[in-house]
Design a protein around this motif. Structure first.
Motif, PDB file in Angstrom:
ATOM      1  N   LEU A  72       7.249  11.604  -3.935  1.00 18.90           N
ATOM      2  CA  LEU A  72       6.531  11.376  -2.735  1.00 18.90           C
ATOM      3  C   LEU A  72       5.701  10.635  -2.121  1.00 18.90           C
ATOM      4  CD1 LEU A  72       5.487  15.892  -3.600  1.00 18.90           C
ATOM      5  CD2 LEU A  72       8.111  14.698  -2.521  1.00 18.90           C
ATOM      6  N   PRO A  73       5.764  10.238  -1.129  1.00 22.05           N
ATOM      7  CA  PRO A  73       4.581   8.570  -0.948  1.00 22.05           C
ATOM      8  C   PRO A  73       3.768   9.492  -0.665  1.00 22.05           C
ATOM      9  CG  PRO A  73       6.680  10.082   0.867  1.00 22.05           C
ATOM     10  CD  PRO A  73       6.442  10.605  -0.666  1.00 22.05           C
ATOM     11  N   LEU A  74       2.614   7.871  -1.000  1.00 19.47           N
ATOM     12  CA  LEU A  74       1.153   8.305  -1.373  1.00 19.47           C
ATOM     13  C   LEU A  74       0.791   6.760  -0.487  1.00 19.47           C
ATOM     14  CD1 LEU A  74      -0.140   8.756  -4.484  1.00 19.47           C
ATOM     15  CD2 LEU A  74       0.324  10.697  -2.559  1.00 19.47           C
ATOM     16  N   ASP A  75       0.190   6.663   0.292  1.00 18.74           N
ATOM     17  CA  ASP A  75      -0.719   5.713   1.476  1.00 18.74           C
ATOM     18  C   ASP A  75      -1.882   5.526   0.475  1.00 18.74           C
ATOM     19  OD1 ASP A  75      -1.649   3.690   3.119  1.00 18.74           O
ATOM     20  OD2 ASP A  75      -1.827   5.367   4.506  1.00 18.74           O
ATOM     21  N   LEU A  76      -1.531   4.331  -0.299  1.00 20.44           N
ATOM     22  CA  LEU A  76      -2.720   3.660  -1.235  1.00 20.44           C
ATOM     23  C   LEU A  76      -3.879   2.682  -0.010  1.00 20.44           C
ATOM     24  CD1 LEU A  76      -1.084   2.056  -4.149  1.00 20.44           C
ATOM     25  CD2 LEU A  76      -1.595   4.499  -3.562  1.00 20.44           C
ATOM     26  N   GLY A  77      -2.966   3.140   1.126  1.00 25.36           N
ATOM     27  CA  GLY A  77      -3.826   2.191   2.922  1.00 25.36           C
ATOM     28  C   GLY A  77      -5.561   2.893   2.240  1.00 25.36           C
ATOM     29  N   LEU A  78      -5.153   4.423   1.757  1.00 26.08           N
ATOM     30  CA  LEU A  78      -6.426   5.307   2.035  1.00 26.08           C
ATOM     31  C   LEU A  78      -7.846   4.906   1.533  1.00 26.08           C
ATOM     32  CD1 LEU A  78      -4.247   8.651   2.580  1.00 26.08           C
ATOM     33  CD2 LEU A  78      -5.630   7.076   3.895  1.00 26.08           C
ATOM     34  N   LEU A  79      -7.553   3.799  -0.242  1.00 32.54           N
ATOM     35  CA  LEU A  79      -8.735   3.855  -0.184  1.00 32.54           C
ATOM     36  C   LEU A  79      -9.454   2.858  -0.504  1.00 32.54           C
ATOM     37  CD1 LEU A  79      -6.082   4.042  -3.575  1.00 32.54           C
ATOM     38  CD2 LEU A  79      -7.702   6.087  -2.907  1.00 32.54           C
ATOM     39  N   SER A 106      -2.305  16.477   3.783  1.00 33.41           N
ATOM     40  CA  SER A 106      -3.368  16.211   3.933  1.00 33.41           C
ATOM     41  C   SER A 106      -4.536  14.765   3.996  1.00 33.41           C
ATOM     42  CB  SER A 106      -4.464  17.248   3.621  1.00 33.41           C
ATOM     43  OG  SER A 106      -5.927  16.936   2.983  1.00 33.41           O
ATOM     44  N   THR A 107      -4.658  14.324   4.460  1.00 33.96           N
ATOM     45  CA  THR A 107      -5.510  13.022   3.982  1.00 33.96           C
ATOM     46  C   THR A 107      -6.198  12.844   2.800  1.00 33.96           C
ATOM     47  OG1 THR A 107      -5.727  12.437   6.359  1.00 33.96           O
ATOM     48  CG2 THR A 107      -7.128  11.111   4.695  1.00 33.96           C
ATOM     49  N   LEU A 159      -4.739  11.911  -4.976  1.00 31.89           N
ATOM     50  CA  LEU A 159      -3.562  11.385  -5.910  1.00 31.89           C
ATOM     51  C   LEU A 159      -3.339  10.074  -5.693  1.00 31.89           C
ATOM     52  CD1 LEU A 159      -1.069  13.770  -5.711  1.00 31.89           C
ATOM     53  CD2 LEU A 159      -2.868  13.927  -7.119  1.00 31.89           C
ATOM     54  N   ALA A 160      -3.727   9.748  -4.266  1.00 33.01           N
ATOM     55  CA  ALA A 160      -3.864   8.110  -4.525  1.00 33.01           C
ATOM     56  C   ALA A 160      -4.925   7.460  -5.848  1.00 33.01           C
ATOM     57  CB  ALA A 160      -3.719   6.978  -3.068  1.00 33.01           C
ATOM     58  N   PHE A 209       1.297  -1.639  -0.205  1.00 35.78           N
ATOM     59  CA  PHE A 209      -0.185   0.156  -0.299  1.00 35.78           C
ATOM     60  C   PHE A 209       0.772   1.274   0.005  1.00 35.78           C
ATOM     61  CE2 PHE A 209      -3.306  -2.643   1.491  1.00 35.78           C
ATOM     62  CZ  PHE A 209      -4.007  -2.626   1.141  1.00 35.78           C
ATOM     63  N   ALA A 210       2.258   1.652  -0.147  1.00 38.47           N
ATOM     64  CA  ALA A 210       3.066   2.587  -0.413  1.00 38.47           C
ATOM     65  C   ALA A 210       3.049   2.776  -2.242  1.00 38.47           C
ATOM     66  CB  ALA A 210       4.675   2.439   0.322  1.00 38.47           C
ATOM     67  N   GLY A 211       2.842   4.191  -2.238  1.00 37.40           N
ATOM     68  CA  GLY A 211       2.807   4.594  -3.408  1.00 37.40           C
ATOM     69  C   GLY A 211       3.660   5.596  -3.637  1.00 37.40           C
TER      70      GLY A 211
END
Length: 486
Positions: free
Chosen positions: A77-84, A356-357, A363-364, A70-72
């Motif tokens: 710049l890092p994104l948390d794909l788990g937010l999806l 910001s979440t 972006l994720a 879930f790391a994108g």
């Protein structure tokens, strides 16, 4: 006709399309100029949406154990794909050769005719079909031709498709190497002179991507020598990798082009034949696979006489917009990744925004393919036009999910309220739409389904109609997406 559909190109997009057509009972020939797969793997993973698509067709077990994350990132710049909130993460370290082998095996098992060593040199279209010619003078005839033959597409060129965009401004190198220890390095780990990335692959192989700022693209007739890559790596990173064993080497640029039309008459384009861009985040192959899934059921419905030819126009309408958004986000990432000091303010602002979440989630979703919503008709339901989210159901006395209901490649009318009248209205489409009565499980229902009593799913998993909250009635939606009733 030699086949109803001929697909040029046995890459992921072409093979996925062949499988989709065979699921719908359409005969298809896939032609590829190479006698065998190259063994080169430009793409090495799947986005979350592609994972969902493969799950919808029951393909994930064919890949064996899949490493997901879930790391994108967006431009490094890092994104948390788990937010999806997806049931799947993004797949890592699956070489494109494996993807092609899995999809070819699936398509052949379904009855697709895959022919290698058949180089398409052009075609002629007439009112009844398309005649495709080869380098050695052979000819095949079909009702529809689909070009999945890459960024230098012969089908696109022969068909006179406009391919506007911007040329490459920088040259980058990709190399898979053995015999040298390199620590993983994120795409955003730039230096004063350029950008470098390291990703581990199976079998002790390391993938490196390196680019030196201010290096214009060269006209090449073949791949670069590894010594050239090693020299650039030393100037950008400062370490020596010249002793490594190269598995394969290639050069690419940041050109960004999108075909003006995905369809011209009986000829259509998908995958890299329709869009080329910087391979930021590995979105290219994944978008091509999703092009094929959008096109396959529509083309099959037209070929089988179940839907009017105008259904094919929705392929351009829907996927051209996806392609436009793809070029927009990859060009933005190119600026962040490859820009010099002038891009530092942009990196700083993006970094602040991604605290910001909501910005992270937006972006994720964009780089994962989960933000796509098609125009399927008027309505207020939040899922209308979007892909069906993870949904656990009780059906016929057992637990299932929306993905499993789509395995056959047919549409699905999902009755969530035991509405006999609704099911009766749909039964005239039962030859192409499965009518399923189910109830959402309390432990697996998306909040978007609150108060929803029914959903009509297209074969690609997008919601075509919902109740309540849709202006059209069910029969109008069925007629629009699945053709006139029998």
């Amino acid at each position: 006709m030699d086949a109803s559909v001929i697909v040029i190109g046995a890459g992921p997009a072409g093979l996925m399309l062949a499988g989709e057509l065979r699921l719908a009972g359409v005969d298809v020939i896939v032609l590829d100029r190479l006698g065998e797969r190259t063994g080169q793997s430009r793409a090495i993973g799947f986005t979350i949406r592609t994972m969902e698509v493969f799950d919808q067709r029951g393909l994930l077990p064919r890949f064996g154990e899949i490493q997901t994350s879930f790391a994108g990132h967006f431009g490094g710049l890092p994104l948390d794909l788990g937010l999806l909130g997806s049931a799947h993460g993004a797949a890592r370290n699956i070489p494109q050769t494996v993807t092609e082998a899995v999809l070819e095996s699936w398509a052949r098992q379904l009855g697709a005719d895959v022919r290698r060593g058949w180089e398409c040199t052009g075609f002629v279209e007439d009112a009844a079909g398309v005649t495709v010619t080869s380098l050695d003078g052979r000819a095949l005839r079909c009702r529809y031709l689909v070009g999945c033959d890459g960024g230098h597409s012969t089908v696109r060129r022969t068909g006179g498709f406009d391919f506007p965009g911007t040329p490459a401004t920088i040259e980058l190198f990709l190399a898979d190497i053995r015999g040298v220890e390199l620590e993983p390095r994120l795409a955003g780990a730039g230096t004063d002179t350029g950008m470098a990335m390291v990703a581990p692959l199976p079998g002790g192989v390391r993938r490196i991507i390196v680019g030196e700022r201010g290096t214009p693209p060269q006209r090449r007739t073949g791949p670069p020598e590894f010594s050239e890559v090693a020299d650039v790596w030393k100037r950008v990173v400062g370490s020596d990798i010249s002793m490594a064993e190269p598995v394969w080497v290639s050069a690419f640029g940041d050109a960004a082009r999108l075909v003006a039309q995905y369809r011209r008459g009986r000829v259509l384009l998908a995958g890299d034949a329709a869009h080329v861009h910087l391979p930021a985040g590995g979105q290219g192959m994944n978008t091509g696979i999703q092009d094929a899934v959008n096109l396959g059921w529509k083309l099959a419905a037209v070929v089988r006489g179940r839907a009017p030819e105008t259904l094919l126009d929705t392929y351009h309408d829907e996927r051209h917009e996806v392609g436009r958004a793809l070029l927009s986000n990859t060009r933005a990432q190119s600026t962040v990744l490859l820009g010099g000091e002038e891009a530092e303010p942009l990196r700083d602002v993006l970094g602040d925004l991604l605290a910001s979440t909501d910005a992270q989630r937006m972006l994720a979703a964009r780089v994962s393919g989960l933000d796509i919503t098609y125009d399927v008709g008027g309505g207020r339901h939040p899922l209308l036009g979007a892909r069906i989210p993870p949904l656990r159901l009780e059906h016929a006395g057992r637990s299932t999910d929306a993905g499993e209901l789509l395995r056959t490649g047919r549409g699905v009318l999902l009755d969530l309220a035991g509405n006999r009248i609704l099911r009766r209205r749909a039964r005239d489409w039962a030859d192409r739409v499965d009518i399923v009565t189910a109830t959402p499980r309390a432990d697996g229902t998306s909040g978007a389904l609150e108060d929803t009593t029914a959903l009509l799913l297209r074969p690609d998993g997008h919601v075509a109609w919902a109740a309540p909250g849709t202006d059209d009635d069910l029969r109008t939606a069925l007629n629009r997406w699945f053709g006139p009733s029998r």
